[in-house]
Scaffold this motif. Structure first.
Motif, PDB file in Angstrom:
ATOM      1  N   GLY A  22       0.805  -1.209   0.000  1.00 30.82           N
ATOM      2  CA  GLY A  22       0.000   0.000   0.000  1.00 30.82           C
ATOM      3  C   GLY A  22       0.839   1.261   0.000  1.00 30.82           C
ATOM      4  N   PRO A  23       0.347   2.350   0.578  1.00 26.48           N
ATOM      5  CA  PRO A  23       0.999   3.652   0.473  1.00 26.48           C
ATOM      6  C   PRO A  23       2.279   3.741   1.299  1.00 26.48           C
ATOM      7  CG  PRO A  23      -0.890   3.782   1.927  1.00 26.48           C
ATOM      8  CD  PRO A  23      -0.935   2.419   1.308  1.00 26.48           C
ATOM      9  N   VAL A  24       3.088   4.756   0.972  1.00 25.20           N
ATOM     10  CA  VAL A  24       4.300   5.019   1.748  1.00 25.20           C
ATOM     11  C   VAL A  24       3.919   5.600   3.093  1.00 25.20           C
ATOM     12  CG1 VAL A  24       5.643   5.434  -0.347  1.00 25.20           C
ATOM     13  CG2 VAL A  24       4.625   7.369   0.858  1.00 25.20           C
ATOM     14  N   ALA A  25       4.833   5.432   4.047  1.00 28.61           N
ATOM     15  CA  ALA A  25       4.642   5.988   5.382  1.00 28.61           C
ATOM     16  C   ALA A  25       5.957   6.584   5.838  1.00 28.61           C
ATOM     17  CB  ALA A  25       4.158   4.913   6.360  1.00 28.61           C
ATOM     18  N   HIS A  26       5.860   7.486   6.800  1.00 25.35           N
ATOM     19  CA  HIS A  26       7.061   8.119   7.327  1.00 25.35           C
ATOM     20  C   HIS A  26       7.967   7.062   7.952  1.00 25.35           C
ATOM     21  CE1 HIS A  26       9.740  10.960   8.969  1.00 25.35           C
ATOM     22  NE2 HIS A  26       9.224  11.064  10.182  1.00 25.35           N
ATOM     23  N   GLY A  27       9.239   7.037   7.552  1.00 22.39           N
ATOM     24  CA  GLY A  27      10.180   6.078   8.118  1.00 22.39           C
ATOM     25  C   GLY A  27      10.827   5.158   7.106  1.00 22.39           C
ATOM     26  N   GLY A  28      10.487   5.293   5.822  1.00 22.30           N
ATOM     27  CA  GLY A  28      11.182   4.509   4.801  1.00 22.30           C
ATOM     28  C   GLY A  28      10.531   3.198   4.456  1.00 22.30           C
ATOM     29  N   HIS A  29       9.264   3.035   4.790  1.00 18.49           N
ATOM     30  CA  HIS A  29       8.585   1.789   4.461  1.00 18.49           C
ATOM     31  C   HIS A  29       7.224   2.097   3.846  1.00 18.49           C
ATOM     32  CE1 HIS A  29       7.974   2.661   8.858  1.00 18.49           C
ATOM     33  NE2 HIS A  29       6.751   2.790   8.378  1.00 18.49           N
ATOM     34  N   VAL A  39       1.371  -4.375   8.177  1.00 17.34           N
ATOM     35  CA  VAL A  39       2.745  -4.830   7.945  1.00 17.34           C
ATOM     36  C   VAL A  39       3.525  -3.672   7.339  1.00 17.34           C
ATOM     37  CG1 VAL A  39       4.235  -6.542   6.864  1.00 17.34           C
ATOM     38  CG2 VAL A  39       1.899  -7.166   7.507  1.00 17.34           C
ATOM     39  N   PHE A  40       4.560  -3.210   8.040  1.00 16.91           N
ATOM     40  CA  PHE A  40       5.432  -2.151   7.525  1.00 16.91           C
ATOM     41  C   PHE A  40       6.521  -2.811   6.686  1.00 16.91           C
ATOM     42  CE2 PHE A  40       3.783  -0.227  11.513  1.00 16.91           C
ATOM     43  CZ  PHE A  40       3.115   0.850  10.934  1.00 16.91           C
ATOM     44  N   VAL A  41       6.495  -2.534   5.390  1.00 20.94           N
ATOM     45  CA  VAL A  41       7.341  -3.256   4.436  1.00 20.94           C
ATOM     46  C   VAL A  41       8.422  -2.333   3.891  1.00 20.94           C
ATOM     47  CG1 VAL A  41       7.381  -4.621   2.319  1.00 20.94           C
ATOM     48  CG2 VAL A  41       5.360  -4.677   3.794  1.00 20.94           C
ATOM     49  N   ARG A  42       9.673  -2.750   4.042  1.00 20.93           N
ATOM     50  CA  ARG A  42      10.795  -2.049   3.423  1.00 20.93           C
ATOM     51  C   ARG A  42      11.152  -2.709   2.095  1.00 20.93           C
ATOM     52  NH1 ARG A  42      14.814   0.597   6.071  1.00 20.93           N
ATOM     53  NH2 ARG A  42      16.374  -0.954   5.452  1.00 20.93           N
ATOM     54  N   HIS A  43      11.849  -1.918   1.240  1.00 19.68           N
ATOM     55  CA  HIS A  43      12.363  -2.411  -0.040  1.00 19.68           C
ATOM     56  C   HIS A  43      11.236  -2.740  -1.024  1.00 19.68           C
ATOM     57  CE1 HIS A  43      16.037  -2.524   2.232  1.00 19.68           C
ATOM     58  NE2 HIS A  43      15.531  -3.428   3.044  1.00 19.68           N
ATOM     59  N   ALA A 109       7.888  13.753  -0.993  1.00 22.30           N
ATOM     60  CA  ALA A 109       6.889  14.824  -1.032  1.00 22.30           C
ATOM     61  C   ALA A 109       5.577  14.352  -0.414  1.00 22.30           C
ATOM     62  CB  ALA A 109       6.665  15.277  -2.469  1.00 22.30           C
ATOM     63  N   GLY A 110       5.207  13.111  -0.715  1.00 21.69           N
ATOM     64  CA  GLY A 110       3.984  12.565  -0.142  1.00 21.69           C
ATOM     65  C   GLY A 110       4.048  12.459   1.368  1.00 21.69           C
ATOM     66  N   VAL A 111       5.216  12.088   1.892  1.00 25.67           N
ATOM     67  CA  VAL A 111       5.376  11.963   3.338  1.00 25.67           C
ATOM     68  C   VAL A 111       5.262  13.336   4.003  1.00 25.67           C
ATOM     69  CG1 VAL A 111       7.017  11.400   5.173  1.00 25.67           C
ATOM     70  CG2 VAL A 111       6.705   9.833   3.246  1.00 25.67           C
ATOM     71  N   VAL A 112       5.938  14.349   3.441  1.00 26.70           N
ATOM     72  CA  VAL A 112       5.873  15.694   4.010  1.00 26.70           C
ATOM     73  C   VAL A 112       4.424  16.196   4.012  1.00 26.70           C
ATOM     74  CG1 VAL A 112       6.600  18.092   3.746  1.00 26.70           C
ATOM     75  CG2 VAL A 112       8.252  16.253   3.356  1.00 26.70           C
ATOM     76  N   ALA A 113       3.740  16.027   2.873  1.00 30.55           N
ATOM     77  CA  ALA A 113       2.357  16.493   2.768  1.00 30.55           C
ATOM     78  C   ALA A 113       1.458  15.759   3.761  1.00 30.55           C
ATOM     79  CB  ALA A 113       1.849  16.298   1.342  1.00 30.55           C
TER      80      ALA A 113
END
Length: 425
Positions: A22-29, A39-43, A109-113
């Motif tokens: 799903g969508p990006v979240a603050h923290g790189g996942h 589930v917070f997914v990296r990579h 940009a999405g995370v900042v917004a």
């Protein structure tokens, strides 16, 4: 990079699951959902279908963390990783190395917004600006400073993500050619160090001599330099609006790591403060004086710059750097405490406040002190979108409105982003 949390079990003992990302979240996942669990997914990238190795989370935990180890349906924004060692199970610090550079900026940009909307209730379109030369280098070769640590066999490397385990490296592709030349000259990646040895490599963007610190001691020509006067500082030159500013900075002190960041941020801050000739400017969390010196030139001989910094090494550097700028009044101590004492040239108020706080942000107490100075504008340089959004909300309680926001990609191939907000009332 040191970790704040370590998994309680090895990932091999945890399941693999298949998810739609799903969508990006603050923290790189990114965020995926599985049977009601987050589930917070990296990579991974939004819209991908991936097989994910769960790395953290008990069976009954409300959320898990995991690495995408197989991409079943890739995103068009996926590219071959520019740093495979930062992939699943690898080192931290390159979690977006599989994402095309333009898409990385849209991600940030999405995370900042999202943070501004969630915490400050502001709906903004955000654009993240790349820095000079980054597109041509594919976002590589920008770090003038890197930190390494020796693994159990003495090989230089970096920590795994959220772990104290070290992954040995042969190179570090985010480092500038000058840093890598220093590493080759001193055999940083081929020498065997004492396990746990910390190595700091610094090569200023201006071409002045680099420095290698080994467990905080100067290393030169294959040996520790035990002379009491061994050079452990570097010189950074920044030209802003035709004025050359020279900064002497401790090699292990704070300085912007991107080779172009001092220039880009310096110009952005000067643009944001506007005409302050003869005025009073307060520079909070002022470090070695990156903003204090150009602000001193901007206020001129009749103005004042009150600089406040809590780190004693940075204050020592700033005193030396501002020696020829008598309009800079430097104070050492916690920002809130120094502002509360009122023993500075801005005790009667300030025209502009500039602040560049650490990742935790300024916080309510400092914001209240800033507002009490009554500046016409607050120029806030932020390295964490969540802390920025929270403090923007605090400033709004004092009548300050966000009038301008710029964001900069100071850390390509990582989730980190720098922002500059101007608030006025």
């Amino acid at each position: 990079m040191p970790s704040d949390v370590s998994p309680t079990e090895s990932s091999e003992s945890r399941p693999q699951v298949e998810v739609e990302v799903g969508p990006v979240a603050h923290g790189g996942h990114c965020v995926a959902r599985l049977d009601g669990r987050v589930v917070f997914v990296r990579h991974a990238l939004p819209g991908e279908r991936a097989r994910v190795q769960i790395t953290e989370g008990e069976q009954d935990a409300p959320f898990w963390r995991g690495d995408a180890v197989e991409i079943l349906e890739p995103s068009p924004d996926r590219v071959a990783s520019v740093w495979p060692e930062a992939g699943p199970g690898g080192v931290g610090g390159g979690e977006l190395a599989h994402v095309a550079l333009p898409a990385q900026r849209r991600w940030k940009a999405g995370v900042v917004a999202e943070q501004l909307q969630r915490l400050a209730h502001l709906d903004l379109q955000v654009e993240v600006e790349g820095l000079p030369g980054d597109d041509e280098r594919d976002g590589l070769g920008y770090r003038t400073r890197i930190d390494l640590v020796a693994d159990a066999e003495g090989r230089a490397g970096m920590h795994k993500h959220r772990s104290h385990d070290v992954v040995a490296l042969d190179t570090m592709p985010l480092a500038t050619p000058e840093v890598l030349a220093l590493a080759e000259r001193e055999r940083v990646f081929t020498r065997r160090w004492r396990p746990g040895t910390r190595l700091e490599l610094v090569a200023p963007a201006g071409g002045t001599p680099p420095v290698l610190l080994v467990d905080d001691a100067v290393w030169r020509a294959g040996h520790l330099d035990k002379r009491p006067n061994a050079r452990r500082s570097v010189v950074e030159n920044v030209s802003l609006r035709g004025v050359e500013h020279t900064f002497k900075v401790a090699a292990d002190g704070f300085w912007q790591v991107h080779r172009a960041a001092p220039l880009v941020l310096g110009e952005a801050v000067l643009d944001a403060v506007g005409d302050v000739q003869g005025g009073r400017v307060v520079d909070l969390y002022s470090g070695a004086g990156l903003f204090s010196l150009p602000l001193a030139h901007a206020v001129g001989d009749g103005g004042h710059v009150v600089a406040i910094e809590g780190d004693p090494r940075a204050v020592k550097d700033a005193r030396r750097n501002a020696h020829g700028a008598p309009q800079v009044e430097l104070h050492h101590g916690p920002v809130e405490r120094v502002l509360a004492r009122g023993e500075h040239a801005a005790r009667g108020g300030a025209d502009v406040v500039v602040l560049d706080p650490p990742r935790t942000g300024a916080g309510r107490a400092v914001v209240e002190r800033v507002a009490a100075l009554g500046p016409r504008s607050v120029v806030y340089v932020a390295c964490d979108p969540a802390a920025l959004a929270r403090d923007v909300a605090y400033l709004a309680e004092h009548g300050y409105t966000l009038s301008t926001l710029r964001a900069f990609d100071l850390f390509p191939h990582t989730h980190h982003v720098e922002a500059l907000a101007v608030l006025t009332r």
